[in-house]
Scaffold this active site. Structure first.
Site, PDB file in Angstrom:
ATOM      1  N   GLY A 168       4.684  13.959  18.547  1.00 50.62           N
ATOM      2  CA  GLY A 168       5.177  15.337  18.610  1.00 50.62           C
ATOM      3  C   GLY A 168       4.036  16.302  18.932  1.00 50.62           C
ATOM      4  O   GLY A 168       2.857  15.924  18.920  1.00 50.62           O
ATOM      5  N   SER A 169       4.400  17.558  19.164  1.00 50.51           N
ATOM      6  CA  SER A 169       3.414  18.539  19.637  1.00 50.51           C
ATOM      7  C   SER A 169       2.422  18.951  18.556  1.00 50.51           C
ATOM      8  O   SER A 169       1.279  19.298  18.869  1.00 50.51           O
ATOM      9  CB  SER A 169       4.149  19.772  20.185  1.00 50.51           C
ATOM     10  N   ALA A 190       6.859  16.890  11.548  1.00 49.59           N
ATOM     11  CA  ALA A 190       8.180  16.780  10.912  1.00 49.59           C
ATOM     12  C   ALA A 190       9.107  17.820  11.534  1.00 49.59           C
ATOM     13  O   ALA A 190       8.661  18.825  12.093  1.00 49.59           O
ATOM     14  CB  ALA A 190       8.091  17.007   9.406  1.00 49.59           C
ATOM     15  N   ASP A 191      10.377  17.593  11.456  1.00 48.94           N
ATOM     16  CA  ASP A 191      11.351  18.573  11.929  1.00 48.94           C
ATOM     17  C   ASP A 191      11.729  19.553  10.828  1.00 48.94           C
ATOM     18  O   ASP A 191      12.065  20.708  11.090  1.00 48.94           O
ATOM     19  CB  ASP A 191      12.613  17.855  12.424  1.00 48.94           C
ATOM     20  N   LYS A 207      12.556  13.757   9.929  1.00 47.58           N
ATOM     21  CA  LYS A 207      11.790  13.457  11.128  1.00 47.58           C
ATOM     22  C   LYS A 207      12.683  12.786  12.155  1.00 47.58           C
ATOM     23  O   LYS A 207      13.788  12.350  11.824  1.00 47.58           O
ATOM     24  CB  LYS A 207      10.595  12.542  10.797  1.00 47.58           C
ATOM     25  N   GLY A 223      12.825  14.079  15.631  1.00 41.97           N
ATOM     26  CA  GLY A 223      13.107  14.942  16.783  1.00 41.97           C
ATOM     27  C   GLY A 223      12.626  14.319  18.090  1.00 41.97           C
ATOM     28  O   GLY A 223      13.203  14.541  19.145  1.00 41.97           O
ATOM     29  N   GLU A 236       7.068   5.628  13.291  1.00 44.86           N
ATOM     30  CA  GLU A 236       6.388   6.632  12.466  1.00 44.86           C
ATOM     31  C   GLU A 236       6.519   6.282  10.997  1.00 44.86           C
ATOM     32  O   GLU A 236       5.547   6.297  10.251  1.00 44.86           O
ATOM     33  CB  GLU A 236       6.982   8.025  12.718  1.00 44.86           C
TER      34      GLU A 236
HETATM   35  O1  DER Z   1       9.694  12.934  15.930  1.00 46.10           O
HETATM   36  C1  DER Z   1       9.145  13.444  14.940  1.00 46.10           C
HETATM   37  O2  DER Z   1       9.446  13.219  13.756  1.00 46.10           O
HETATM   38  C2  DER Z   1       8.059  14.409  15.218  1.00 46.10           C
HETATM   39  O3  DER Z   1       7.119  14.408  14.225  1.00 46.10           O
HETATM   40  C3  DER Z   1       8.622  15.693  15.550  1.00 46.10           C
HETATM   41  O4  DER Z   1       9.953  15.840  15.592  1.00 46.10           O
HETATM   42  C4  DER Z   1       7.918  16.957  15.210  1.00 46.10           C
HETATM   43  O5  DER Z   1       7.707  17.499  16.465  1.00 46.10           O
HETATM   44  P1  DER Z   1       6.888  18.819  16.753  1.00 46.10           P
HETATM   45  O6  DER Z   1       5.586  18.675  15.999  1.00 46.10           O
HETATM   46  O7  DER Z   1       6.716  18.790  18.241  1.00 46.10           O
HETATM   47  O8  DER Z   1       7.737  19.945  16.242  1.00 46.10           O
END
Ligand code: DER
Length: 239
Positions: free
Chosen positions: A29-30, A90-91, A110, A112, A119
Site C-alpha cells: 500500500g501507499s 491498514a484501511d 486490511k 484494500g 500480509e
Molecule cells: O491492503 C492493505 O491492507 C494495505 O495495507 C492498504 O489497504 C492500506 O493502503 P494505503 O496505505 O495505500 O491506504
C-alpha cells in the site's frame, strides 16, 4: 485517503525504529511504501537488514530501493532468523483508550490492496507489528467492508455464507482488466459490508471457518504499535 505528507510521516516514523541486522516484513500500500523507501535510503547509508515482502508490489518496490530480500519460508522456521518487525498499512484502525495511558492499538481492517493473505502471514510472524496510517484510517468502531480472499470456485458459497451472517458481499472488479481482481495467489476478493463491527474477534472466527475463505481482512490482536502521521508530526498508539 489521507494526505501523502501524513502517510509519509507515518511510514518514515516506523522505518526509523528498525535496527541494524533485523529482518523486516514489508507491507503493501501507499503508506507502507513510504516506509520501504525510507528503509531503502537507510540501506544506502549502511543499514544491514533483510526484507520479507507481502506482495508482488512490495517485492518490486523493495528491490528497486536496494533492500536485500528473503522469502517468508527462508525467514521463518526453526533455524531461520525469524521476522523481527513488520511495517504495514491498514484501511481502518480501531484506536481506543486515550486516557492517561494514551491511545491503544486495536483491531484493523486490511485488504484494500488485496494483499492481506500474505500480509497477515508476515505481520503475524513478526515479533513486532507496526501499523502505519494517516488519520483518515482511525475510527472508534470498525465499519468498513471486510475484504475476503476466496477460492474462485467458492465465491458463490462464501457470498451466501456472508449473507447468512448479515453481510453484503460484492465481488471486487478490476479497473485495468476485464472481470474481477485476481490476487497474487490466484484467488478472488469479496468485499463484505457488515456495518459497524462490534465484535471483530467473533467476525474473524466466523469468516475464518467459512469453507472457501482463504483469508479475511480482520486483524485482531496483531498490531503492537500504530504510527499515525499528522500534518505536523506522528502519534504512536501502543497495544
Ligand atoms: O491492503 C492493505 O491492507 C494495505 O495495507 C492498504 O489497504 C492500506 O493502503 P494505503 O496505505 O495505500 O491506504
Amino acid at each position: 485517503g489521507g494526505s501523502d505528507a501524513a502517510k509519509r510521516r507515518a511510514g518514515e516514523s516506523a522505518a526509523e525504529t528498525v535496527a541494524d541486522g533485523e529482518v523486516v516484513g514489508l507491507g503493501t500500500g501507499s503508506t507502507a511504501a513510504h516506509a520501504i523507501r525510507r528503509l531503502g535510503d537507510r540501506v544506502g547509508s549502511g543499514l544491514d537488514i533483510r526484507g520479507v515482502a507481502t506482495s508482488f508490489a512490495s517485492r518490486e518496490l523493495a528491490a528497486d530501493c536496494g533492500i536485500p530480500l528473503l522469502d517468508l519460508d527462508e525467514a521463518a522456521g526453526p533455524d531461520a532468523p525469524g521476522i523481527d518487525v513488520a511495517i504495514d498499512g491498514a484501511d481502518q484502525v480501531a484506536v481506543g483508550g486515550g486516557e492517561d495511558d494514551g491511545p491503544t492499538a486495536g483491531p484493523l481492517i486490511k485488504g484494500g490492496g488485496a494483499a492481506h493473505a500474505r500480509e497477515k502471514l508476515v505481520d503475524a510472524a513478526a515479533d513486532r507489528f507496526l501499523v502505519v496510517a494517516d488519520p483518515s484510517k482511525e475510527t472508534p468502531v470498525l465499519d468498513r467492508p471486510v475484504p475476503v480472499e476466496v477460492l474462485p470456485a467458492g465465491r458463490t458459497a462464501v457470498a451466501e455464507a456472508v449473507r447468512a451472517t448479515g453481510g453484503e458481499p460484492a465481488l471486487r472488479r478490476a479497473e485495468r482488466k476485464d472481470g474481477p481482481v485476481v490476487t497474487d495467489n490466484g484467488n478472488l476478493v469479496l468485499d463484505c459490508a457488515f456495518g459497524a463491527i462490534d465484535d471483530p474477534g467473533a467476525l474473524a472466527t466466523t469468516l475464518a471457518t467459512t469453507p472457501g475463505v482463504v483469508e479475511h481482512g480482520v486483524f485482531v490482536d496483531l498490531a503492537d504499535e500504530v504510527h499515525v502521521g499528522t500534518e505536523t508530526g506522528v502519534r504512536v498508539a501502543r497495544r
